[in-house]
Write a protein that holds these residues in place. Sequence first.
Motif, short mmCIF file in Angstrom:
data_model
loop_
_atom_site.label_atom_id
_atom_site.label_comp_id
_atom_site.label_asym_id
_atom_site.label_seq_id
_atom_site.Cartn_x
_atom_site.Cartn_y
_atom_site.Cartn_z
N ALA A 51 2.51 -2.00 -5.58
CA ALA A 51 3.60 -2.67 -5.12
C ALA A 51 4.36 -2.21 -3.75
N ASP A 52 4.71 -2.88 -2.94
CA ASP A 52 5.48 -2.63 -1.76
C ASP A 52 4.93 -1.25 -1.43
N GLU A 53 3.61 -1.01 -1.38
CA GLU A 53 2.77 0.22 -0.67
C GLU A 53 3.00 1.34 -1.84
N GLU A 54 3.48 1.05 -2.92
CA GLU A 54 3.74 2.22 -3.91
C GLU A 54 2.78 1.97 -4.93
N VAL A 55 1.91 3.15 -5.22
CA VAL A 55 0.65 2.76 -6.25
C VAL A 55 1.44 3.35 -7.66
N VAL A 56 1.35 2.75 -8.54
CA VAL A 56 1.88 2.93 -9.84
C VAL A 56 1.02 3.00 -10.93
#
Length: 275
Positions: free
Chosen positions: A60-65
């Motif tokens: 999400a928005d370049e964040e890997v969660v």
Amino acid sequence: MAQPILYHFGASTCSQKVRQVLAEKGVEFESRVVNLLAGEQHAPGYVKLNPDHLVPTLVADEEVVLESTLICEFIDDHYDGPPLRPADSVERYRAAAITRFTDTRVHGKVSGVPAHAILTRGMLSSRTDPEIDAYLAAIPDPDERALRTSLIRNGIHAPEMCEALITLARFVRRVDTDLALGDWLAGRAFGIADAGVLPYLDRFEAIGLGGLWDEGNGPRVSDWLARCRARPSYAQAYTKWMPAALAETFAGFAQAVRPELEPMVAAAVRAASEG
């Protein structure tokens, strides 16, 4: 805000709860299915995203969660839509407590025991021994590899089954105790706690473990399950991603072991009530 990407698998319990939270928040996502049965979670490209070889993964928005509960909390915080954690401090604690109990005491090496003994074993039954060996060898965690080997080789007669069923019976009782305080597990509305617990009880019933609450161990559970399944988010998170043929296959595996499994479940409920 860009549409998130969800790497997931239809029948994965952790994927189910994340998809349901996305649906409850009204968040559309780009789907990337990772076929666990084909071992795609071990592909080098996917492992770069998720070094634990697990689903789901949210980008999400370049964040890997990573980690499904953290993904659910991230979604609740990051996106608009109805809040899925209570504002009241006591209810918020109850939501966190049942979620933590599920993650640390039930998930994986407990809930996975009957699932692998019945479903994974059934799915692998048509493969050759070398193919099964390769499937097991690809599991990175040695303890999980040993557990899965035992369950796939021995099915419901694996030595791990008895204690797992007792733990699950206690879990059902814990869920029922929380439901005695209200219609939902934490607060006056469906939330992250319900989304986190539902995949396990839904799966337990599908593989013939409904006796964990039908035996009087969790009298409020059936009604709660029915209300969860009546929510539009259930169809979006579960039904949409569970092919009818796969559901029928799972039902067949469960039916095959039911005569032997039902007495084991009843014994687990009795043992849990005595402990």
